[in-house]
Design an enzyme around this catalytic site. Structure first.
Site, short mmCIF file in Angstrom:
data_model
loop_
_atom_site.label_atom_id
_atom_site.label_comp_id
_atom_site.label_asym_id
_atom_site.label_seq_id
_atom_site.Cartn_x
_atom_site.Cartn_y
_atom_site.Cartn_z
N ASP A 8 44.99 61.43 67.31
CA ASP A 8 43.81 62.06 67.90
C ASP A 8 43.12 62.94 66.87
O ASP A 8 43.74 63.40 65.91
CB ASP A 8 44.26 62.89 69.11
CG ASP A 8 43.13 63.59 69.82
OD1 ASP A 8 42.01 63.04 69.87
OD2 ASP A 8 43.37 64.69 70.35
N ASP A 10 40.45 65.82 67.78
CA ASP A 10 40.26 67.20 68.25
C ASP A 10 41.57 67.80 68.73
O ASP A 10 42.21 67.27 69.63
CB ASP A 10 39.22 67.23 69.37
CG ASP A 10 37.89 66.63 68.94
OD1 ASP A 10 37.57 66.71 67.74
OD2 ASP A 10 37.19 66.08 69.79
N ASP A 133 47.02 65.78 71.85
CA ASP A 133 47.27 67.07 72.48
C ASP A 133 46.98 67.05 73.98
O ASP A 133 47.31 68.00 74.67
CB ASP A 133 46.46 68.18 71.81
CG ASP A 133 44.96 67.97 71.92
OD1 ASP A 133 44.50 66.83 71.70
OD2 ASP A 133 44.24 68.93 72.22
#
Length: 177
Positions: A8, A10, A133
């Site tokens: 990922d 961000d 996240d």
């Protein structure tokens, strides 16, 4: 054949937490501490509830994200043993697409355009591992999940957690399955 990893952007290779906090202080004149936002969602992290979403729709926000400490070196190391893909569910913020691509070209110029995936729903991703996240992305992933520590996921423990890129390298170096 190398195993594959979806990473990922961000909150994993780009430090959105610090960026949101800095933008909030600049915009509203109030410094919110990282300890104050633990366990909160993005739309709950500031007294002005719409601030984070507003920032995400502001031109320049995604282009100016700071790097997550150790991310560049770790991704280079992972690429020696794994097929690495950068995967971002960027479609919610369509103006972010060119900014994210420019950001990747600046900070990760060694990643081929073929290994960059912008999508709306990460459940379509079919790599061996996913480092993310957000619980919503990990919960529907069919491979091995690695949850990168973030303020909004501190209350979850049903995925393997890593706190930083050194821990990612240690975990994947051991051939986690």
């Amino acid at each position: 054949m190398k195993k594959s990893i979806a990473i990922d952007m961000d909150g994993v290779i780009a430090d959105t937490e610090t960026h949101f906090i800095n933008w909030y202080e600049r915009e509203y004149g109030v410094r919110v501490g990282t300890h104050e936002i633990q366990g909160l969602k993005e739309d709950e992290m500031f007294p002005e509830k719409t601030a984070a979403r507003k920032f995400a729709f502001t031109p320049g926000f995604f282009r100016t994200l700071p790097l997550m400490q150790g991310a560049v070196e770790a991704v280079k190391t992972l690429m020696e043993s794994y097929e690495v893909y950068i995967v971002s569910a960027a479609m919610e913020f369509p103006q972010s697409l060119p900014e994210k691509l420019e950001w990747l070209h600046e900070h990760f110029p060694f990643i081929s355009w073929r290994n960059i995936i912008f999508c709306g729903d990460k459940s379509i991703i079919n790599t061996d591992y996913m480092i993310d996240d957000h619980i919503k992305n990990l919960d529907h992933f069919k491979g091995t999940t690695i949850m990168f520590h973030a303020f909004h996921n501190v209350n979850y423990n049903h995925h393997q957690r890593v706190n930083n890129w050194d821990e990612v390298l240690e975990l994947l170096g051991k051939g986690v399955s």
